[in-house]
Design a protein around this motif. Structure first.
Motif, PDB file in Angstrom:
ATOM      1  N   MET A 296       0.544  -0.969   0.208  1.00 16.07           N
ATOM      2  CA  MET A 296       0.181  -0.032  -0.487  1.00 16.07           C
ATOM      3  C   MET A 296       1.313   1.693  -0.078  1.00 16.07           C
ATOM      4  O   MET A 296       1.860   1.097   0.276  1.00 16.07           O
ATOM      5  CB  MET A 296      -1.486   0.372   0.963  1.00 16.07           C
ATOM      6  N   THR A 297       0.712   2.074  -0.302  1.00 13.16           N
ATOM      7  CA  THR A 297       0.761   3.572  -0.086  1.00 13.16           C
ATOM      8  C   THR A 297       1.064   4.464   0.841  1.00 13.16           C
ATOM      9  O   THR A 297      -0.570   4.831   0.817  1.00 13.16           O
ATOM     10  CB  THR A 297       0.844   4.546  -1.517  1.00 13.16           C
ATOM     11  N   LEU A 298       1.979   4.943   1.263  1.00 15.22           N
ATOM     12  CA  LEU A 298       1.704   5.984   2.432  1.00 15.22           C
ATOM     13  C   LEU A 298       1.993   7.796   2.091  1.00 15.22           C
ATOM     14  O   LEU A 298       3.127   7.937   1.635  1.00 15.22           O
ATOM     15  CB  LEU A 298       2.680   6.080   3.832  1.00 15.22           C
ATOM     16  N   LYS A 299       1.302   8.208   2.212  1.00 12.39           N
ATOM     17  CA  LYS A 299       1.660   9.897   1.779  1.00 12.39           C
ATOM     18  C   LYS A 299       2.048  10.401   3.280  1.00 12.39           C
ATOM     19  O   LYS A 299       0.119  10.635   3.744  1.00 12.39           O
ATOM     20  CB  LYS A 299       0.662  10.545   0.788  1.00 12.39           C
ATOM     21  N   ILE A 300       2.706  10.888   3.862  1.00 14.57           N
ATOM     22  CA  ILE A 300       2.599  12.613   4.841  1.00 14.57           C
ATOM     23  C   ILE A 300       2.917  13.691   4.614  1.00 14.57           C
ATOM     24  O   ILE A 300       3.906  13.936   3.646  1.00 14.57           O
ATOM     25  CB  ILE A 300       4.086  11.766   5.295  1.00 14.57           C
ATOM     26  N   ILE A 301       1.789  14.414   4.558  1.00 16.14           N
ATOM     27  CA  ILE A 301       1.760  15.522   3.402  1.00 16.14           C
ATOM     28  C   ILE A 301       1.563  16.416   5.011  1.00 16.14           C
ATOM     29  O   ILE A 301       0.733  16.406   5.815  1.00 16.14           O
ATOM     30  CB  ILE A 301       0.317  16.080   2.881  1.00 16.14           C
TER      31      ILE A 301
END
Length: 78
Positions: free
Chosen positions: A1-6
């Motif tokens: 899965m993809t993790l995006k920390i914004i």
């Protein structure tokens, strides 16, 4: 899965992970592949994620919002 920390300024991390543990408003919760869609507020605490290859990374957060849908975990930080 993809993790995006914004954050407000930039995308601080975007990559493939096998799990993410987040400090939700009602306690810690873990997200794995194919997790049900979910939106949660986050409280101050430690976020932990495991990148492909098994290396665990941690990060202290002050709070934010997590959006989980279609194997994408987007964490928007305050």
């Amino acid at each position: 899965m993809t993790l995006k920390i914004i954050s407000a300024e930039k995308i601080e991390f975007e990559g493939t992970v096998t799990s993410v543990t987040l400090p939700g408003a009602l306690g810690l919760f873990q997200v794995l592949n194919n997790h049900a869609a979910l939106i949660s507020s986050l409280k101050p605490g430690t976020m932990t994620y495991v990148v492909d290859g098994g290396k665990s990374e941690t990060r202290e957060i002050e709070g934010g919002v997590a959006d989980i849908k279609d194997n994408v975990v987007s964490v928007c930080l305050y």
